[in-house]
Design a protein around this motif. Structure first.
Motif, short mmCIF file in Angstrom:
data_model
loop_
_atom_site.label_atom_id
_atom_site.label_comp_id
_atom_site.label_asym_id
_atom_site.label_seq_id
_atom_site.Cartn_x
_atom_site.Cartn_y
_atom_site.Cartn_z
N PRO A 1 12.45 -29.41 -34.44
CA PRO A 1 11.42 -28.28 -33.51
C PRO A 1 10.41 -29.24 -33.10
CG PRO A 1 12.05 -27.28 -35.51
CD PRO A 1 12.50 -28.57 -36.00
N GLU A 2 9.85 -30.24 -33.81
CA GLU A 2 8.74 -31.05 -33.24
C GLU A 2 9.11 -31.68 -31.99
OE1 GLU A 2 6.16 -34.57 -34.73
OE2 GLU A 2 7.52 -33.95 -35.86
N LEU A 3 10.23 -32.43 -32.05
CA LEU A 3 10.71 -33.17 -31.06
C LEU A 3 11.07 -32.17 -29.72
CD1 LEU A 3 12.37 -36.31 -32.62
CD2 LEU A 3 10.57 -36.36 -30.80
N LEU A 4 11.73 -31.17 -29.85
CA LEU A 4 12.01 -30.17 -29.00
C LEU A 4 10.90 -29.55 -28.15
CD1 LEU A 4 14.96 -28.36 -30.73
CD2 LEU A 4 15.17 -30.02 -28.75
N ALA A 5 9.59 -29.46 -28.85
CA ALA A 5 8.66 -28.88 -28.31
C ALA A 5 7.54 -29.85 -27.85
CB ALA A 5 7.78 -28.10 -29.37
N SER A 6 8.16 -31.52 -27.93
CA SER A 6 6.92 -32.28 -27.45
C SER A 6 7.04 -32.74 -26.10
CB SER A 6 7.30 -33.48 -28.34
OG SER A 6 8.54 -34.17 -27.99
N ASP A 7 6.30 -33.31 -25.54
CA ASP A 7 6.28 -33.78 -24.16
C ASP A 7 7.47 -34.78 -23.91
OD1 ASP A 7 4.19 -32.22 -23.74
OD2 ASP A 7 2.48 -34.05 -23.82
N LEU A 8 8.14 -35.31 -24.91
CA LEU A 8 8.97 -36.42 -24.92
C LEU A 8 10.32 -35.64 -24.20
CD1 LEU A 8 8.67 -38.70 -27.92
CD2 LEU A 8 7.36 -38.93 -25.95
N LEU A 9 10.50 -34.65 -24.62
CA LEU A 9 11.97 -33.81 -24.42
C LEU A 9 12.53 -33.96 -23.04
CD1 LEU A 9 14.16 -32.05 -25.62
CD2 LEU A 9 13.12 -30.05 -25.01
N PRO A 10 11.73 -33.90 -21.97
CA PRO A 10 12.26 -34.39 -20.81
C PRO A 10 12.67 -35.32 -20.50
CG PRO A 10 10.04 -33.01 -20.56
CD PRO A 10 10.41 -33.54 -21.64
N LEU A 11 12.33 -36.54 -21.28
CA LEU A 11 12.86 -37.74 -21.23
C LEU A 11 14.15 -38.03 -22.10
CD1 LEU A 11 9.44 -39.65 -21.61
CD2 LEU A 11 10.59 -39.07 -19.53
N LEU A 12 14.54 -37.19 -22.97
CA LEU A 12 15.71 -37.31 -23.79
C LEU A 12 16.65 -36.40 -23.44
CD1 LEU A 12 13.30 -37.30 -27.04
CD2 LEU A 12 14.64 -39.45 -26.15
#
Length: 322
Positions: free
Chosen positions: A159-170
């Motif tokens: 959930p941490e990664l799904l909610a992070s600013d990195l998600l659009p890059l992944l």
């Protein structure tokens, strides 16, 4: 007048990209110049060229040194990716010249049952494939993926990664279901039990990872859901390898582990997974790739297919659509 699409390609050199990264990491003109084996005047001239090419200031000058502003951070990120891709290109060309059919750079959990089987299957399908495996925490591996150092990362879709600013890059793809598992050595008093509840495990000695890990948090949740106080581990350790060694050496210990780790330990022998109910799910495990890299390379797609073949399927598909 807007610049043509290839304007930066014609204006910038690879040395300019190295300059962006060196300045961001070194923090001062002097340190960056030393790192790039340049004089400070030469480095200053190059920085003027870079900022002129972008048409804006990228670094703020302060008495303490230089600091990338928001625009500079974007340029530095892309520079890292491009330099990483060039290094990957060099490695792949060298490997192809030496007879390999391709190179896959994979980041993964430190202990996993699915990845070795998937790699073996992939190499059977593509005999000349070379696989470079780097182990570590998902958050660190994902950053290396974004920097162009890895082609894919196998880890929890948290959930941490799904909610992070990195998600659009992944581009995270769900592959395998995961859940909390309880391990013990064959000689543990509970090893022969066919049915257990969490209250049967209350008050026993545990080896478990630190509180900031998903596995430890799931263990605490398992007891709290039954109105029981969570155990304080007799041994707290992050290394999955150490967990397995301790369980085999101390027959009184129970171990908390993710499914991938549990399957690996049971396959090695001398270990059992206890049948504890109710089950406690963990975030599904999947494969992260970079969205900006376009379609995943054939070896990455082949690895994903092999992981699906050997693991317990997860529900859903592209996690970024959730």
């Amino acid at each position: 007048m807007p610049h043509p699409p290839d304007f930066l390609v014609r204006r910038l050199r690879l040395r300019h990209l190295e300059l962006l990264v060196a300045l961001a990491e070194a923090g001062t003109m002097r340190a960056a110049a030393t790192r790039l084996h340049l004089s400070q005047p030469a480095l200053s001239k190059m920085l003027v060229e870079v900022e002129g090419s972008f048409g804006t200031r990228l670094f703020e000058r302060t008495p303490q040194g230089v600091l990338a502003n928001a625009l500079g951070q974007a340029a530095v990120y892309r520079a890292r990716v491009m330099l990483g891709e060039l290094e990957r290109g060099r490695e792949e060309v060298d490997a192809l010249r030496a007879g390999a059919s391709g190179v896959l750079r994979l980041g993964t959990l430190s202990v996993t049952a699915s990845v070795p089987r998937a790699i073996a299957h992939l190499r059977h399908q593509v005999p000349g494939a070379r696989v470079q495996v780097q182990e570590g925490r998902v958050r660190d591996l994902v950053q290396r993926l974004l920097d162009g150092e890895l082609d894919a990362v196998f880890g929890a879709i948290t959930p941490e990664l799904l909610a992070s600013d990195l998600l659009p890059l992944l581009r995270p793809e769900l592959l395998l279901a995961d859940e909390l598992c309880v391990l013990c050595a064959d000689g543990h008093p509970l090893a022969r039990r066919r049915k257990l509840a969490w209250d049967d495990l209350s008050g026993l000695a545990w080896v478990a990872p630190p509180k900031d890990t998903l596995v430890r948090q799931a263990l605490m949740t398992a007891f709290l859901n039954q109105g029981l106080p969570p155990p304080e581990p007799a041994v707290e350790v992050l290394s999955s390898v150490t967990v397995g060694s301790l369980l085999r050496l101390d027959l009184q210990l129970l171990g908390a582990a993710r499914l991938e780790h549990a399957q690996d330990e049971v396959a090695r022998g001398g270990m059992r997974r206890l049948p504890v109910a109710p089950a406690v799910p963990l975030p599904s495990i999947g494969l992260y790739t970079r969205r900006s890299a376009g379609e995943a390379p054939p070896l990455v797609r082949g690895l994903a297919e092999a992981l699906r073949k050997f693991g317990k399927p997860a529900r859903g598909g592209d996690a970024s659509k959730k």
